[in-house]
Design an enzyme around this catalytic site. Structure first.
Site, PDB file in Angstrom:
ATOM      1  N   ASP A  19      -4.564 -12.521   2.779  1.00  0.00           N
ATOM      2  CA  ASP A  19      -3.795 -11.281   2.919  1.00  0.00           C
ATOM      3  C   ASP A  19      -4.587 -10.251   3.704  1.00  0.00           C
ATOM      4  O   ASP A  19      -5.772 -10.028   3.429  1.00  0.00           O
ATOM      5  CB  ASP A  19      -3.465 -10.680   1.543  1.00  0.00           C
ATOM      6  CG  ASP A  19      -2.377 -11.450   0.816  1.00  0.00           C
ATOM      7  OD1 ASP A  19      -1.735 -12.313   1.456  1.00  0.00           O
ATOM      8  OD2 ASP A  19      -2.165 -11.196  -0.385  1.00  0.00           O
ATOM      9  N   ASP A 131       5.115   2.882  -2.974  1.00  0.00           N
ATOM     10  CA  ASP A 131       5.047   1.723  -3.866  1.00  0.00           C
ATOM     11  C   ASP A 131       5.863   0.545  -3.329  1.00  0.00           C
ATOM     12  O   ASP A 131       6.268  -0.337  -4.061  1.00  0.00           O
ATOM     13  CB  ASP A 131       5.403   2.077  -5.327  1.00  0.00           C
ATOM     14  CG  ASP A 131       6.786   2.691  -5.459  1.00  0.00           C
ATOM     15  OD1 ASP A 131       7.513   2.731  -4.454  1.00  0.00           O
ATOM     16  OD2 ASP A 131       7.132   3.131  -6.577  1.00  0.00           O
ATOM     17  N   ASN A 132       6.079   0.533  -2.012  1.00  0.00           N
ATOM     18  CA  ASN A 132       6.732  -0.608  -1.367  1.00  0.00           C
ATOM     19  C   ASN A 132       5.718  -1.450  -0.622  1.00  0.00           C
ATOM     20  O   ASN A 132       4.679  -0.954  -0.191  1.00  0.00           O
ATOM     21  CB  ASN A 132       7.785  -0.124  -0.363  1.00  0.00           C
ATOM     22  CG  ASN A 132       9.012   0.415  -1.065  1.00  0.00           C
ATOM     23  OD1 ASN A 132       9.456  -0.157  -2.059  1.00  0.00           O
ATOM     24  ND2 ASN A 132       9.542   1.519  -0.571  1.00  0.00           N
ATOM     25  N   GLN A 290       2.976   6.845 -12.235  1.00  0.00           N
ATOM     26  CA  GLN A 290       2.996   6.723 -10.765  1.00  0.00           C
ATOM     27  C   GLN A 290       1.597   6.907 -10.173  1.00  0.00           C
ATOM     28  O   GLN A 290       1.190   6.200  -9.256  1.00  0.00           O
ATOM     29  CB  GLN A 290       3.955   7.785 -10.198  1.00  0.00           C
ATOM     30  CG  GLN A 290       4.432   7.516  -8.775  1.00  0.00           C
ATOM     31  CD  GLN A 290       5.434   6.365  -8.670  1.00  0.00           C
ATOM     32  OE1 GLN A 290       6.119   6.051  -9.625  1.00  0.00           O
ATOM     33  NE2 GLN A 290       5.495   5.726  -7.513  1.00  0.00           N
ATOM     34  N   ASP A 301       3.694 -12.079  -8.491  1.00  0.00           N
ATOM     35  CA  ASP A 301       2.835 -13.260  -8.654  1.00  0.00           C
ATOM     36  C   ASP A 301       2.038 -13.164  -9.957  1.00  0.00           C
ATOM     37  O   ASP A 301       1.854 -14.146 -10.669  1.00  0.00           O
ATOM     38  CB  ASP A 301       1.831 -13.376  -7.495  1.00  0.00           C
ATOM     39  CG  ASP A 301       2.505 -13.505  -6.134  1.00  0.00           C
ATOM     40  OD1 ASP A 301       3.682 -13.914  -6.094  1.00  0.00           O
ATOM     41  OD2 ASP A 301       1.857 -13.188  -5.121  1.00  0.00           O
TER      42      ASP A 301
END
Length: 346
Positions: A19, A131-132, A290, A301
């Protein structure tokens, strides 16, 4: 002492990817036509993006790939013995491949990679905004996994036979359907537990033929709310109600009649839905502020990893979900699919 898990009791097979994570801006997403929250396969138009993200933003490299993340989290939750989790996938003979091997070893996962030099090790750009997270996978080597070159080899198949629980993310359907079917049939014929994840809307839509070839062998089906909705639409379920979708997915044809299929759909901060007999139950997730959320990449995952860690120890499905929620809650406080040294789950 909990039920002792034996080595190689949990088997995973999938796309090992490195990643490349970065917090990006909306302009960057727009430039490459990316949705803020999505998982796609890289196309020609994304080639430059992999170079630009490294130049333009502060990137972190993490060992990734959905299935590999999940078995790593499961191993982390279990702690001892080491190598309860086995992982198969294909990498290149290069620097990134070397990193993946080191990271798997650090996580005490028994990784057996098929190594080839035609293609470089696969990467996945994780473009984070708020948070995307938008994931663009360049499979490369991961796409070169070959049943006859790896899975069929006696010493590798022996590890498959040692397992009691199997987990494969739907992403691997684009790579080697025949490998998945061989493992799924083995599980079904031996009354072991085979788990599959819908993984992404594009799997439910463009790989549904392959998906439905595997479905009769699926004992536990995972997915999130977006995947569930796409799956329902593609299967002509004619409902948008997540509980109804779970029930209909549960009652799709199944080979091994000794186990009723369980369907588990996560919904981000909303509760997780699970079929139980002819009922559907909802389990609330752990609250998180948050301000404590670092990034949601890897949360799905991690949920599966937590779930599998208890499943392989023969715990109740309720306990599996609790562990899934715990693991996901930990992962969203850390960058990528990374975690502290030890879990604090009882």
């Amino acid at each position: 002492m909990s039920f002792f898990c034996s080595q190689n009791a949990l088997f995973g097979m999938g796309n090992p990817l490195l990643d490349i994570c970065a917090v990006v801006d909306k302009d960057f997403l727009d430039k490459y036509g990316l949705k803020p929250n999505d998982q796609i396969l890289a196309e020609e138009k994304h080639k430059e993006m992999f170079e630009e993200i490294v130049k333009k933003f502060k990137v972190e490299y993490h060992a990734g790939g959905a299935t590999q993340n999940s078995v790593k989290v499961a191993q982390w939750m279990i702690q001892e013995p080491h190598k309860v989790a086995t992982f198969f996938g294909c990498i290149g003979k290069d620097k990134f491949g070397k990193i993946l091997k080191e990271k798997a070893e650090e996580a005490h996962v028994d990784a057996h990679y098929y190594e080839q030099s035609q293609e470089p090790t696969g990467t996945c750009a994780a473009c984070i905004t708020g948070d995307n997270r938008s994931l663009i996978a360049n499979l490369a080597a991961a796409n070169c996994y070959k049943k006859e070159k790896h899975l069929d080899l006696a010493e590798n198949w022996k590890l498959v036979e040692k397992a009691q629980v199997y987990y494969i993310a739907g992403f691997f359907l684009t790579v080697s359907l025949e490998s998945i079917l061989k493992v799924a049939k083995h599980a079904s014929q031996n009354n072991k537990i085979f788990c599959l994840n819908l993984s992404a809307p594009f799997i439910c839509e463009f790989f549904k033929e392959a998906l439905m070839k595997v479905m009769p062998y699926v004992d536990i089906l995972f997915g999130n709310e977006t995947e569930a909705a796409t799956f329902a639409r593609e299967q002509g379920f004619e409902t948008e109600d997540i509980e109804e979708i779970a029930k209909k997915a549960q009652s799709l044809p199944k080979e091994n009649k000794k186990r009723q299929r369980i369907v588990v759909f996560t919904q981000g901060k909303e509760g997780t839905v699970m079929t139980k007999g002819d009922k559907v139950e909802t389990f609330p997730v752990l609250e998180i502020d948050q301000s404590e959320m670092v990034d949601t990449n890897g949360a799905g995952d991690a949920f599966v990893g937590g779930f599998l860690s208890q499943l392989v120890q023969d715990k109740t499905f309720e306990q599996c979900i609790r562990a899934g929620h715990y693991a996901a809650n930990v992962i969203i406080r850390h960058a990528g699919c990374t975690f502290p040294e030890k879990p604090d789950f009882h």
